[in-house]
Design a protein around this motif. Sequence first.
Motif, mmCIF file in Angstrom:
data_model
loop_
_atom_site.group_PDB
_atom_site.id
_atom_site.type_symbol
_atom_site.label_atom_id
_atom_site.label_comp_id
_atom_site.label_asym_id
_atom_site.label_seq_id
_atom_site.Cartn_x
_atom_site.Cartn_y
_atom_site.Cartn_z
ATOM 1 N N GLY A 4 -5.809 -55.754 -7.652
ATOM 2 C CA GLY A 4 -5.091 -55.796 -8.921
ATOM 3 C C GLY A 4 -3.783 -55.027 -8.903
ATOM 4 O O GLY A 4 -3.282 -54.649 -9.974
ATOM 5 N N LYS A 7 -0.471 -56.637 -10.887
ATOM 6 C CA LYS A 7 -0.391 -56.426 -12.321
ATOM 7 C C LYS A 7 -0.064 -54.972 -12.649
ATOM 8 O O LYS A 7 0.817 -54.682 -13.482
ATOM 9 C CB LYS A 7 -1.702 -56.825 -12.991
ATOM 10 C CG LYS A 7 -1.702 -56.619 -14.504
ATOM 11 C CD LYS A 7 -3.045 -56.947 -15.118
ATOM 12 C CE LYS A 7 -3.045 -56.662 -16.619
ATOM 13 N NZ LYS A 7 -4.365 -56.917 -17.228
ATOM 14 N N LYS A 8 -0.763 -54.030 -12.007
ATOM 15 C CA LYS A 8 -0.543 -52.607 -12.269
ATOM 16 C C LYS A 8 0.904 -52.220 -11.971
ATOM 17 O O LYS A 8 1.547 -51.484 -12.736
ATOM 18 C CB LYS A 8 -1.482 -51.758 -11.418
ATOM 19 C CG LYS A 8 -2.952 -51.863 -11.807
ATOM 20 C CD LYS A 8 -3.813 -51.039 -10.856
ATOM 21 C CE LYS A 8 -5.300 -51.238 -11.130
ATOM 22 N NZ LYS A 8 -6.127 -50.510 -10.141
ATOM 23 N N LEU A 98 4.091 -62.082 -16.089
ATOM 24 C CA LEU A 98 2.899 -61.313 -16.452
ATOM 25 C C LEU A 98 2.102 -62.011 -17.554
ATOM 26 O O LEU A 98 0.865 -62.011 -17.543
ATOM 27 C CB LEU A 98 3.298 -59.911 -16.917
ATOM 28 C CG LEU A 98 3.652 -58.899 -15.824
ATOM 29 C CD1 LEU A 98 4.284 -57.645 -16.435
ATOM 30 C CD2 LEU A 98 2.422 -58.509 -15.020
ATOM 31 N N GLN A 101 0.363 -65.118 -15.877
ATOM 32 C CA GLN A 101 -0.659 -64.789 -14.885
ATOM 33 C C GLN A 101 -1.779 -63.906 -15.433
ATOM 34 O O GLN A 101 -2.935 -64.033 -15.038
ATOM 35 C CB GLN A 101 0.001 -64.081 -13.684
ATOM 36 C CG GLN A 101 0.994 -64.928 -12.930
ATOM 37 C CD GLN A 101 0.332 -66.138 -12.268
ATOM 38 O OE1 GLN A 101 -0.764 -66.037 -11.695
ATOM 39 N NE2 GLN A 101 1.000 -67.291 -12.359
ATOM 40 N N TYR A 102 -1.431 -63.001 -16.350
ATOM 41 C CA TYR A 102 -2.401 -61.975 -16.757
ATOM 42 C C TYR A 102 -2.573 -61.834 -18.278
ATOM 43 O O TYR A 102 -3.301 -60.953 -18.731
ATOM 44 C CB TYR A 102 -1.986 -60.616 -16.180
ATOM 45 C CG TYR A 102 -1.835 -60.625 -14.671
ATOM 46 C CD1 TYR A 102 -2.945 -60.687 -13.834
ATOM 47 C CD2 TYR A 102 -0.563 -60.593 -14.087
ATOM 48 C CE1 TYR A 102 -2.809 -60.700 -12.456
ATOM 49 C CE2 TYR A 102 -0.417 -60.600 -12.706
ATOM 50 C CZ TYR A 102 -1.535 -60.663 -11.893
ATOM 51 O OH TYR A 102 -1.405 -60.671 -10.533
ATOM 52 N N TYR A 104 -0.392 -60.811 -20.399
ATOM 53 C CA TYR A 104 0.307 -59.604 -20.844
ATOM 54 C C TYR A 104 1.128 -59.883 -22.108
ATOM 55 O O TYR A 104 1.766 -60.932 -22.227
ATOM 56 C CB TYR A 104 1.225 -59.107 -19.730
ATOM 57 C CG TYR A 104 2.079 -57.911 -20.077
ATOM 58 C CD1 TYR A 104 1.518 -56.641 -20.157
ATOM 59 C CD2 TYR A 104 3.445 -58.058 -20.327
ATOM 60 C CE1 TYR A 104 2.304 -55.539 -20.485
ATOM 61 C CE2 TYR A 104 4.233 -56.960 -20.646
ATOM 62 C CZ TYR A 104 3.649 -55.699 -20.718
ATOM 63 O OH TYR A 104 4.424 -54.608 -21.043
#
Length: 417
Positions: A4, A7-8, A98, A101-102, A104
Motif C-alpha cells: 500500500g 497510496k500512502k 487517487l 484508484q483508491y 480518495y
Amino acid sequence: MDYGYEKKLLVGLVEGYRKSKKDTGENRTNRRTKLKPEKLYNKYHSNAGDYEKISAINDTVQKLKDKGFVTSEYESFGTDLTGIYLVDDKIDEIEEYLAEQYGYVSKDTKLQKLETLIREYENRSPICHEECGKLKIILESRKLPKSIEKSIEMLDDLFRVLSFVENNQKLMYIREVSMLVYGDSKYFENNTLEPLCTLLQKYNTVPIPGQTLSDGEYILSDEILKKYHVFKEPQKISIRGKALIRMCGKDIDISEFDEGIEFTVSELSKIECVQLLATTFMTIENRTSYLRYKKENTVTFYLGGYANRDQRDFIRKIYESNPSVTYLHFGDIDAGGFWIHHHLCQVTGVPFGMFHMSFEELMEPDYRKCQHPLTEGDITRMQELAVMPEYRDVIKYMLEHRVKLEQEIISLKLMEV
C-alpha cells in the motif's frame, strides 16, 4: 508484495501540499513538498530493515517518477532514498488518480461540498445563517480545520435538523422529528441531538449541560429544545421496594408489588411525599441490574443514565421526607458510570455513596473475564475524575491496568450469593 505504499506516498505528499501556504496562495518561497521514506517504513535506513519492504518503496517511487508525479533524491554514495518530492504541477492529476484508484476525497472536493452545504442552508433559519457565515470565511481561506474536514457529512445532518427545529411551531416528540428529518426514528437521538443542543444553547445563552447557574440550578442537555416545542417522549419513573407514596391525600403502599411500579412523569405533580420503609435508597444505572437486584431493606430506583429533570425532582422529594436514609448509586465501573454518579449528586444535592463501584470489584477473579480494555476516549474522560477524592483510588487502578467493567455481571453475582 503490495504494501500500500503508493497510496500512502501520494496521499502524504498531496495533503502536505494542501496544508501548506502554496495551496492558499500565501507562499513566498519555493520550498518543495517532501516526504521521507521512513514515513512509509520506519526501518527504511536501518540495517535490520525488511529488504522486501525497502525494495517495494524503491519500486513504487520509480513507478511514480515514470508517471511524472514525483521526483527523488538519493544518498551520495548508494541507492537509498533520502527524499521524495511532489511535482506541484501534477497535483490535480494526482488527486484524480487517487480518487479513481483508491476512492480518495480531495481537499477541493471537500471545499465544493462545503460550498454546496452553505448554499443549501444559509437562508433556512437564523442560526443556520450565522453558522454558514462562519463557514464562508473558512471556504475563502481554503483552510479546512480537521473538525470540519472530517465531518462535512455530519454538518449536513446537523443543519437539516437545526433548520427544522428552528422553524417548528407545533409540539413534537424527538422521535417524530427524527422520522420527518431523517426517515429513521432513532437517528436524531443517537447522532445529532447533543450537537444540536450545544449549538442552540450557544445562541440562546443557555449554560452547557452540567454548568451551574447563579442560583445553584442545573440545565440539563435537552432543556433548550422545549423552546422550540420539541420534547422527549413521556418518561416513566420506576421504583421498587418498601415505600408509601402519598398522592391526592392517600397513601399507596408499593411494598407488595414484587417488580415495583412505573408511572409517567405527568403524575409527579400529584405526589405529595414518599415515605421509605427501608434503610437504603439506591439508584441503579442499567435496566438489567435494576430488574435483577432485590434486597429486603433497599428501595431501588431505575436511573437509566444521567438523571433528567423529572427524576431529579422525584429524588429530591424522597430526600426531603427521608434525610436519614442511606443513599447509594450502583452503576458501571467506567468513565460514564462515575460521571453519572457525579452528575446525580450535583443535580439532586443528595450525597449518594457508591455501591460496588470500587477497584475491589475489578480485582475480583470472577469478574475479570468480563472486563474490557479502556479506549483513548475513556482515558480522556477519566483525567478530571482522577483528581476527585471519591474516585481517585478506583480511577488510579483502572488507568494502571487499563480495564473497565459493566455492572450487570456484578448484580448477577450479588443476587446469586
